[in-house]
Design a protein around this motif. Structure first.
Motif, PDB file in Angstrom:
ATOM      1  N   ALA A 198     -16.395 -19.075 -50.684  1.00  0.00           N
ATOM      2  CA  ALA A 198     -15.229 -18.834 -51.533  1.00  0.00           C
ATOM      3  C   ALA A 198     -14.403 -20.103 -51.701  1.00  0.00           C
ATOM      4  N   GLY A 199     -14.183 -20.810 -50.599  1.00  0.00           N
ATOM      5  CA  GLY A 199     -13.419 -22.051 -50.674  1.00  0.00           C
ATOM      6  C   GLY A 199     -14.121 -23.083 -51.529  1.00  0.00           C
ATOM      7  N   PHE A 200     -15.439 -23.200 -51.325  1.00  0.00           N
ATOM      8  CA  PHE A 200     -16.195 -24.169 -52.116  1.00  0.00           C
ATOM      9  C   PHE A 200     -16.122 -23.848 -53.603  1.00  0.00           C
ATOM     10  N   LEU A 201     -16.385 -22.582 -53.955  1.00  0.00           N
ATOM     11  CA  LEU A 201     -16.420 -22.223 -55.370  1.00  0.00           C
ATOM     12  C   LEU A 201     -15.050 -22.365 -56.018  1.00  0.00           C
ATOM     13  N   ALA A 202     -13.992 -21.994 -55.273  1.00  0.00           N
ATOM     14  CA  ALA A 202     -12.647 -22.120 -55.815  1.00  0.00           C
ATOM     15  C   ALA A 202     -12.315 -23.577 -56.119  1.00  0.00           C
ATOM     16  N   VAL A 203     -12.653 -24.472 -55.185  1.00  0.00           N
ATOM     17  CA  VAL A 203     -12.383 -25.891 -55.401  1.00  0.00           C
ATOM     18  C   VAL A 203     -13.337 -26.464 -56.456  1.00  0.00           C
ATOM     19  N   ALA A 204     -14.603 -26.023 -56.416  1.00  0.00           N
ATOM     20  CA  ALA A 204     -15.594 -26.560 -57.357  1.00  0.00           C
ATOM     21  C   ALA A 204     -15.262 -26.193 -58.797  1.00  0.00           C
ATOM     22  N   PRO A 245      -3.105 -25.709 -61.331  1.00  0.00           N
ATOM     23  CA  PRO A 245      -4.261 -26.616 -61.307  1.00  0.00           C
ATOM     24  C   PRO A 245      -5.086 -26.578 -60.032  1.00  0.00           C
ATOM     25  N   THR A 246      -4.488 -26.261 -58.886  1.00  0.00           N
ATOM     26  CA  THR A 246      -5.266 -26.222 -57.640  1.00  0.00           C
ATOM     27  C   THR A 246      -5.709 -24.812 -57.263  1.00  0.00           C
ATOM     28  N   MET A 247      -5.163 -23.791 -57.922  1.00  0.00           N
ATOM     29  CA  MET A 247      -5.480 -22.412 -57.569  1.00  0.00           C
ATOM     30  C   MET A 247      -6.289 -21.684 -58.642  1.00  0.00           C
ATOM     31  N   ALA A 248      -6.446 -22.298 -59.816  1.00  0.00           N
ATOM     32  CA  ALA A 248      -7.127 -21.615 -60.915  1.00  0.00           C
ATOM     33  C   ALA A 248      -8.537 -21.187 -60.530  1.00  0.00           C
ATOM     34  N   GLY A 249      -9.256 -22.084 -59.838  1.00  0.00           N
ATOM     35  CA  GLY A 249     -10.619 -21.748 -59.434  1.00  0.00           C
ATOM     36  C   GLY A 249     -10.666 -20.550 -58.503  1.00  0.00           C
ATOM     37  N   SER A 250      -9.661 -20.412 -57.650  1.00  0.00           N
ATOM     38  CA  SER A 250      -9.646 -19.271 -56.727  1.00  0.00           C
ATOM     39  C   SER A 250      -9.388 -17.973 -57.478  1.00  0.00           C
TER      40      SER A 250
END
Length: 392
Positions: A106-112, A325-330
């Protein structure tokens, strides 16, 4: 598309293989660890729940870290969880490793997802997302059937070792290929965490997240229970299950690739054309599942339409969450995995009804119908182009 995107996709391939591979391994795991198959099935639920909870939680913790370091650390943690899982003889420990793997995934995909959007010019997020999600679709084409073969020949532990091994070149590629200067988090110039979380109060963002979750729920409702349709309704040998999975994966890869070229500038076209076809396809598959040729053709088509529509909606999440910008992926990751967790639960409830094995296919149709009914009054939101990226 820049090379770092493909390095991220390699890691997504390994993680996607892990997420889906348990479907063919549960009986062996249950037998060796001395638990019921139903109990072993909680490994899948633990992973999904870990993904849902982990995406925003881990992304919030990692938002001030350099993105390359975050991605590298998440991949190593994911690999380590699979090494422990391959070595353990305890079911509770194995269950714990699935939660850890899900949090890392989850962390990887959110950041990726956020990193992928930052690697490309404005207005090309859909193309970047298509490359990233190609790792998941390739996992359904090659990773999951390959894992099933490995499990059959060498035992379920061999599959865990293989997933861990796949993470190593991905980690090295991220370390060497992701440029530090382009993928560092904003230290002071970006919005505060509270401001990013406040984006979740925006109706437009919540709408596209809901639609993405519904479409993904429909996808996983049928994908999870495709095997009984192949062997039961169609009356085919178990070997044909892998054929159906590969066709679904090939369709999903096709759908993501085509939609990736349209979802930035013309998302309305993908939704207007793909939505009704996807809605018609699930009941058609239920009615024609007893005919193998029709079954396999529709499995491919539904895979393509499901991922074309789903990836377009998730792209809309990234645009609507432009103020985070830092939370959109999550947020995008959470929407995907809420659907992935809810879909199989809804589908499982239909198996005991009169429609039996075909229940999940009808459930998928109902979920897509709900998504389209919700979307119709808000066409301007789901059809908006890149100009709608940020609205404060």
């Amino acid at each position: 598309m820049p090379l770092p995107l493909y390095l991220l996709a390699l890691a997504v391939f390994a993680m996607g293989t892990s997420e889906f591979m348990l479907a063919g391994l549960l009986p062996d795991i249950a037998s060796e660890l001395g638990v019921a198959v139903g109990t072993a099935g909680t490994l899948t639920s633990a992973f999904a729940i870990g993904m849902i909870v982990g995406a925003p939680l881990v992304a919030a913790l990692a938002r001030t870290w350099p993105r390359r370091s975050s991605l590298f650390g998440f991949v190593l943690a994911f690999a380590a969880a699979h090494v422990v899982g391959a070595l353990t003889t305890s079911f509770p420990v194995l269950l714990a490793t699935r939660v850890v793997a899900a949090l890392a995934n989850a962390g990887f995909l959110a950041v990726a997802l956020t990193a992928a959007a930052a690697l490309v010019p404005p207005g090309r997020k859909g193309r970047a997302l298509a490359v990233l999600l190609s790792g998941t679709t390739t996992a359904t084409v090659a990773g999951v059937p390959g894992g099933a073969v490995l499990g059959t020949l060498f035992g379920w532990r061999a599959t865990f070792w293989t997933v861990a091994a796949l993470c190593l070149p991905a980690a090295l590629g991220i370390l060497k290929g992701i440029p530090t200067n382009r993928l560092t988090a904003e230290a002071t110039g970006g919005p505060a965490l509270r401001a990013e979380l406040a984006q979740l109060t925006r109706p437009r963002l919540m709408l596209v997240m809901l639609l993405g979750a519904l479409v993904n729920a429909a996808t996983f409702a049928s994908f999870t229970f495709l095997a009984p349709v192949v062997t039961g309704t169609a009356g085919l040998d178990e070997l044909w299950i892998s054929v159906a999975l590969v066709l679904f994966g090939a369709g999903s890869f096709t759908g993501v690739t085509v939609a990736g070229r349209l979802s930035d500038q013309r998302p309305g076209l993908v939704i207007a054309a793909g939505g009704p076809l996807l809605l018609l396809g699930w009941p058609a598959l239920a009615l024609l599942a007893h005919q193998p040729v029709a079954l396999f053709a529709l499995v491919f088509v539904q895979g393509a339409l499901s991922f074309a529509l789903g990836s377009t909606l998730i792209t809309r999440v990234l645009y609507e969450a432009g103020g985070a910008p830092t939370m959109a992926g999550s947020y995008a990751t959470a929407a995907l995995n809420i659907g992935a967790a809810a879909g199989p639960l809804i589908a499982a409830a239909t198996l005991g009804t009169a429609v039996g094995n075909l229940g999940p296919l009808w459930a998928s149709g109902a979920l897509v119908a709900a998504a389209l009914l919700i979307a119709c009054p808000f066409r301007t939101v789901v059809e908006a182009g890149p100009s709608a990226e940020v609205r404060q």
